[in-house]
Every structure is written in C-alpha cells, then in structure tokens.
Motif scaffolding. Structure first.
Motif, PDB file in Angstrom:
ATOM      1  N   ILE A 193       1.011  -1.142  -0.078  1.00  0.00           N
ATOM      2  CA  ILE A 193      -0.100  -0.114  -0.046  1.00  0.00           C
ATOM      3  C   ILE A 193       0.937   1.256  -0.257  1.00  0.00           C
ATOM      4  O   ILE A 193       1.557   1.501   1.028  1.00  0.00           O
ATOM      5  N   GLY A 194       1.238   1.735  -1.188  1.00  0.00           N
ATOM      6  CA  GLY A 194       1.930   2.985  -1.244  1.00  0.00           C
ATOM      7  C   GLY A 194       1.223   4.368  -0.839  1.00  0.00           C
ATOM      8  O   GLY A 194       1.921   5.172  -0.190  1.00  0.00           O
ATOM      9  N   ASN A 195       0.096   4.417  -0.890  1.00  0.00           N
ATOM     10  CA  ASN A 195      -0.805   5.436  -0.597  1.00  0.00           C
ATOM     11  C   ASN A 195      -2.237   5.046  -0.388  1.00  0.00           C
ATOM     12  O   ASN A 195      -2.675   4.096  -1.121  1.00  0.00           O
ATOM     13  N   ILE A 196      -2.978   5.873   0.503  1.00  0.00           N
ATOM     14  CA  ILE A 196      -4.190   5.372   0.788  1.00  0.00           C
ATOM     15  C   ILE A 196      -5.259   6.386   1.295  1.00  0.00           C
ATOM     16  O   ILE A 196      -4.554   7.153   2.169  1.00  0.00           O
ATOM     17  N   ARG A 197      -6.178   6.577   0.671  1.00  0.00           N
ATOM     18  CA  ARG A 197      -7.387   7.662   1.427  1.00  0.00           C
ATOM     19  C   ARG A 197      -8.712   7.089   1.539  1.00  0.00           C
ATOM     20  O   ARG A 197      -9.051   6.088   0.678  1.00  0.00           O
ATOM     21  N   PHE A 198      -9.479   7.410   2.099  1.00  0.00           N
ATOM     22  CA  PHE A 198     -10.828   7.164   2.300  1.00  0.00           C
ATOM     23  C   PHE A 198     -11.769   8.346   2.614  1.00  0.00           C
ATOM     24  O   PHE A 198     -11.422   9.320   2.795  1.00  0.00           O
ATOM     25  N   THR A 199     -12.814   8.078   1.860  1.00  0.00           N
ATOM     26  CA  THR A 199     -14.032   9.188   2.229  1.00  0.00           C
ATOM     27  C   THR A 199     -15.429   8.229   2.642  1.00  0.00           C
ATOM     28  O   THR A 199     -15.429   7.144   2.584  1.00  0.00           O
ATOM     29  N   GLY A 200     -16.087   8.999   3.354  1.00  0.00           N
ATOM     30  CA  GLY A 200     -17.399   8.280   3.587  1.00  0.00           C
ATOM     31  C   GLY A 200     -18.286   9.164   4.715  1.00  0.00           C
ATOM     32  O   GLY A 200     -17.764  10.283   4.939  1.00  0.00           O
ATOM     33  N   LYS A 201     -19.541   8.397   4.829  1.00  0.00           N
ATOM     34  CA  LYS A 201     -20.430   9.156   5.643  1.00  0.00           C
ATOM     35  C   LYS A 201     -20.985   8.245   6.753  1.00  0.00           C
ATOM     36  O   LYS A 201     -20.968   7.111   6.274  1.00  0.00           O
ATOM     37  N   GLY A 202     -20.721   8.639   7.934  1.00  0.00           N
ATOM     38  CA  GLY A 202     -20.967   7.632   8.846  1.00  0.00           C
ATOM     39  C   GLY A 202     -20.916   8.114  10.444  1.00  0.00           C
ATOM     40  O   GLY A 202     -20.475   9.051  10.669  1.00  0.00           O
ATOM     41  N   CYS A 203     -21.150   7.136  11.243  1.00  0.00           N
ATOM     42  CA  CYS A 203     -20.872   7.478  12.675  1.00  0.00           C
ATOM     43  C   CYS A 203     -19.550   7.566  12.914  1.00  0.00           C
ATOM     44  O   CYS A 203     -18.512   7.147  12.308  1.00  0.00           O
ATOM     45  N   ALA A 204     -19.302   7.696  14.257  1.00  0.00           N
ATOM     46  CA  ALA A 204     -17.957   8.102  14.968  1.00  0.00           C
ATOM     47  C   ALA A 204     -17.147   6.769  14.928  1.00  0.00           C
ATOM     48  O   ALA A 204     -16.067   6.801  14.562  1.00  0.00           O
ATOM     49  N   SER A 226     -10.242   5.176   9.426  1.00  0.00           N
ATOM     50  CA  SER A 226      -9.289   6.291   9.325  1.00  0.00           C
ATOM     51  C   SER A 226      -8.000   5.457   9.992  1.00  0.00           C
ATOM     52  O   SER A 226      -6.764   5.301   9.486  1.00  0.00           O
ATOM     53  N   MET A 227      -8.191   4.861  11.142  1.00  0.00           N
ATOM     54  CA  MET A 227      -7.227   4.019  11.967  1.00  0.00           C
ATOM     55  C   MET A 227      -6.781   2.821  10.947  1.00  0.00           C
ATOM     56  O   MET A 227      -5.595   2.610  10.869  1.00  0.00           O
ATOM     57  N   LEU A 228      -7.576   2.350  10.513  1.00  0.00           N
ATOM     58  CA  LEU A 228      -7.267   1.098   9.366  1.00  0.00           C
ATOM     59  C   LEU A 228      -6.330   1.604   8.217  1.00  0.00           C
ATOM     60  O   LEU A 228      -5.199   0.960   7.680  1.00  0.00           O
ATOM     61  N   THR A 229      -6.644   2.866   7.459  1.00  0.00           N
ATOM     62  CA  THR A 229      -5.737   3.303   6.463  1.00  0.00           C
ATOM     63  C   THR A 229      -4.436   3.656   6.962  1.00  0.00           C
ATOM     64  O   THR A 229      -3.405   3.403   6.440  1.00  0.00           O
ATOM     65  N   GLU A 230      -4.085   4.057   8.396  1.00  0.00           N
ATOM     66  CA  GLU A 230      -2.961   4.453   8.827  1.00  0.00           C
ATOM     67  C   GLU A 230      -2.258   3.172   9.064  1.00  0.00           C
ATOM     68  O   GLU A 230      -1.063   2.966   8.715  1.00  0.00           O
TER      69      GLU A 230
END
Lengths: 133, 403
Positions: free
Chosen positions: A52-63, A70-74
């Motif tokens: 995984i060279g770079n990773i981003r996410f978008t989304g709508k959802g609860c905390a 977000s933690m998973l992407t890190e």
C-alpha cells in the motif's frame, strides 16, 4: 459502557479523520454501504511494489465507522497487499481498542470490508462472506 | 374494551404490559407497543375460536369467520368506509404493491407519469419505480419547501399536467409535516387524477374519514396503530371491483376448473389463502381501544408531549430539528456534529430507544443534505417523564461528545 466507546481519541479521529480524501490516480477504488444504517465508505489505494503505497478514504457514517476506517488506513499504509488481504475483525478491534457492542460491530468493520474488497479485486480474488470477519 | 372518561397517560400506560421493562420507548412511529386489550383479543381468538375461515360448516368455523368479517366491519367503521372496501394485507407496503401491480398494470402505460413526493417512505416510491420500469412510465416528484412542507405550488403545477396517479403520504415519517390531504385530493380530482394516500403515520394520531377525504386508495399498517402485524388497503368499491387479483389460490376464487377459474367478489378476491385472522381481530381491538380513548384526547395529549419535547431539545442548544414546528408524531434531529447512530447508542445506554438512520426515506435525506438523523416519536402512552429521561440522556451525551 457505551460511554467508553466515545473516548477522546475516537472523537478526534471522527472530527479530524487521518487520510480522509481522494488520490489523483489510484490503482484501486472500492466502496460499500451498510444497508441497515446507510453508512458508506470508499477507499482509494495506490500500489507500490505490492504494498500500500498511499491510501485515502471518504465516507459518511458514525464516529465508530469513520474513526475505525481512518485508523485502518494508517495501519495498512506500507503493508503488503497479502498482509492486508489477511486483516481480520480482531485486527480492527485491537486498533480501535474500545468496547464495541454487537449492534455497532458493523459500523466498526465497514472500512475493513471495503479495503479488503479493493485488495481482493486488485489481486483477482473473490471476497467471501466469511472473509469479512 | 376499556373506557376512559378523562385521558391520563399514566393510566393509559398501565394498559401496556411492555412498559414493565422500564424502557423509555420513543420509536412508536416505527412500531407501537400493544395494549393488553389487543393481546387478549388475539389470544382469545386462538384459544376460543380457532378454525379456518370461509370453509367449514361447523359452528366453530362460522365463529371464526364471523370474527374475521366482524373485524373487517370494525376497520371499515374506523375510517368511515364500507366493509367491502377493506382488503386485509400484510402491511402498508403490501397494500401499495397490490395497487401498483393490479390497478397500476391495468391503467399505467408507456409515457405515463406517476406523481409522488420526495418526502415518501421507500414503500411509496419503490413499488412505483418497479411499475414504471415494466410499463415504460416515469415518476415525477413534488419537492419539499425550505420550511419542511410539501411545495403546494409545485404540486398544483404537476397535477395540471394530469399524471395517471398521485401517491403521497398524509404525514411524513421524518418531518412530521401533515400534508393537506383533503385539499390535495380535491386538486387531483379536479384534473381527473386518482389518489393513493399513505396514512401509516397519520392514522394513529388523527381521525380519518375516507368519505370526507374522497380518496381513491388509502393504506396503513396495523402495527403502527397499536395493533398486530397486519395491513389495510381501502379502495373505492368501483375500483376494487374492476381490479384484477395479484395473488391466486384458495378463497379468492368462485369456481375453479382445469381450464380456467373465476374470481370471488371484492374484497375476497385479493385475499388468496388463509388470512391473518388473529391479526384482523387484534386490529379491531386496537381500534376499539383508541376510540375509547377518543381522538380529541389523544391529539391534545400528543400535542402536549410534542411541545414539551421540542422545548427540551431547543434548550440543549446544539440540536438541529428538521421539519415544520406544527407537526404530528415525530421529531427528527441531529445533535451537534455527531452522527445519529452515536446519539442513538448513547441514549440506548440510558434505556431510551430512539431511531437513527435514513428512516427509509433516502430521497428526503438527500433533499435535507444530511446522511442520517435521529428520531423520537410519540404515542398515547408517552409521558413528560419519558421526555425528561431522554433530555437527561442527551445532556449526558453532550458531555461525552464534547459538544
């Protein structure tokens, strides 16, 4: 206690999600929705040397959904695709390290499902239902 | 049946065994709790009168038939219809699908327009999308104005174009907005447009009179009306008589030969197979119960609870409320920047049940530009102390979320 779910770092990840956004030329894009609640997450990954060279996410959802995604992407950044394809439910629960009631489990695991969906597609594998967990 | 001369929510609450659990139940718009009278009528139905209906010639079978058909009469009386205009189905969703699949297939064709509104529950959108897809028709949507009410000017304009049907909800399950059904139906009829009214969210709160409304089709669910899981389709007799059945089987036929069959009369031609007898009986008992409370008393009690809850939410200082101030049954809201699920989870911890999500109204969520919201909804048994407990839980949530 549900209040333990909303520790400061979870709210911080919810309000300031790390790796939130999109990539200009991603190698994989994956998306899914929790039909029961409407939460949605999209993951974009740039692959470099089978990692995984770079990773981003978008989304709508609860905390819980946003913070865990977000933690998973890190956590996934720099890992090999093979490693990521073997991420489990427990890996995510360890990452977020808060008590999750069973009704909220789906929220916590949506990011994982979407990430694995992308990696499996990229590797030409099929995501089986049991793999979600 | 229990007669209450003066409405006292604490007395009313004693009629609902559910509340022994000690929960604050603020999700009545999703499904209402059931009074003892309903539960007892259903048990009695199974213990004392259980036989298949419309079949046996023995006395017990006749008793069961009388109970079932008696329930149909009771439902008809509740909305001022005649019993031949009442079809029992599973729920309001099934009732809308029945109209779409039967009346719709016969009357909607290529190029036709079906008019609905953006504030509909999915159950009043998807069956029409399915029909439009198979018939080559299209859907048009009446928008919602900024104040959370149906845009009446847009409705007038759309009706002037003479769509083949206008299907709309009486009360929005998200906004609580009450659509002026009588006025809209009159407008539609002036253009020769028949109307389907989804009364699922209005029938527990206001007295409905299909004669006065002049509506062509009306649907609602029993379980939102303090009754069991059964649904009702009302249709004008002339419409029902002309409509083809959707389900085939026993009870819906007059005669069956190997080569063909002939249909039973309405409403039975729409009720293939053994019907939900105890459901119909339970629904009739729920109607007895509500009539004994009296709709004027129910309305004034629920208005008191609504005003009290709106005041409480306002006082929290971080609540966005969707829909008009003048409303029925529900308050949809968001709490600071928190997602509705988080709000609902924290309330759950304090024993307060509120719904969160898109409320089966995704197009409306899009219109409101929110992914989801939390919703409190009230009924005859909701008390000010329920609202106090909810507010206390929200104050706690405010601290937890750092708002």
């Amino acid at each position: 206690m549900v209040f333990d779910m909303y520790q400061e770092f979870i709210l911080d990840y919810y309000r300031h999600p790390r790796n939130f956004g999109t990539l200009p030329h991603p190698d994989m894009i994956s998306h899914d929705v929790n039909t029961s609640c409407g939460d949605e997450v999209t993951m974009q990954v740039l692959v470099k040397d089978d990692r995984i060279g770079n990773i981003r996410f978008t989304g709508k959802g609860c905390a819980i959904c946003i913070a865990s995604s977000s933690m998973l992407t890190e956590h996934a950044l720099g890992k090999t695709l093979d490693e990521v394809s073997r991420f489990t439910k427990d890996d995510v629960l360890n990452l977020i390290s808060i008590p999750i009631s069973c009704v909220r489990l789906k929220c916590a695991l949506l990011g994982l499902k979407v990430l694995k969906l992308g990696v499996y597609q990229f590797l030409g594998k099929k995501l089986e239902v049991q793999d979600e967990n | 049946m229990r007669l209450v001369s003066r409405f006292n929510p604490l007395d009313v609450r004693k009629d609902f065994p559910f509340f022994e659990k000690g929960l604050v139940y603020l999700d009545t718009a999703a499904t209402a709790q059931k009074p003892k009278a309903v539960l007892e009528s259903m048990t009695e139905c199974y213990v004392e009168h259980n036989a298949n209906v419309h079949r046996g010639v023995y006395a017990l079978a006749q008793e069961a038939t009388d109970l079932y058909e008696g329930a149909r009469k009771r439902v008809a009386k509740f909305i001022n219809a005649s019993s031949g205009e009442i079809v029992f189905v599973r729920n309001a969703t099934e009732a809308i699908n029945l109209v779409a699949q039967s009346w719709g297939r016969a009357n909607i064709s290529k190029g036709d327009v079906i008019l609905v509104t953006v504030m509909e529950h999915h159950s009043n959108i998807v069956p029409w999308q399915m029909l439009a897809k198979s018939a080559g028709a299209s859907l048009e949507f009446v928008p919602v104005s900024k104040d959370g009410l149906l845009d009446m000017d847009a409705a007038r304009l759309s009706l002037r174009k003479k769509p083949k049907l206008f299907a709309f909800t009486h009360v929005s399950n998200v906004l609580g907005a009450v659509n002026p059904a009588k006025e809209l139906i009159a407008l539609a009829h002036r253009e020769g447009v028949p109307v389907l009214l989804d009364a699922s969210q209005s029938v527990p709160h206001v007295r409905l009179d299909v004669g006065e409304l002049g509506v062509d089709f009306l649907v609602f669910s029993g379980h939102k009306l303090y009754g069991p899981h059964i649904g009702v389709l009302y249709a004008k007799r002339s419409l029902l008589e002309a409509m083809e059945p959707v389900l085939g089987g026993g009870d819906m036929i007059k005669e069956v030969a190997l080569s063909h069959s002939t249909w039973n009369d309405a409403p039975w031609k729409f009720e293939a197979g053994t019907p939900n007898v105890s459901g119909a009986v339970g629904l009739a008992a729920a109607m007895d119960y509500l009539d004994a409370l009296g709709f004027d008393a129910i309305a004034s009690h629920e208005k008191d609870i609504m005003d009290y809850a709106l005041e409480g939410l306002d006082s929290l200082g971080c609540v966005a409320i969707y829909g008009p101030r003048d409303r029925v049954g529900v308050i949809s809201f968001n709490f600071g920047d928190m997602h509705a699920h988080d709000v609902s989870s924290v309330l759950d911890e304090s024993g307060v049940c509120v719904r969160s999500g898109h409320h089966c109204a995704q197009p409306l969520m899009g219109e409101l530009k929110i992914p989801a919201c939390a919703r409190m909804s009230f009924g005859v048994y909701t008390t000010r102390s329920d609202i106090d407990r909810a507010m206390e839980a929200l104050r706690k949530a405010k601290v937890v979320f750092g708002l």
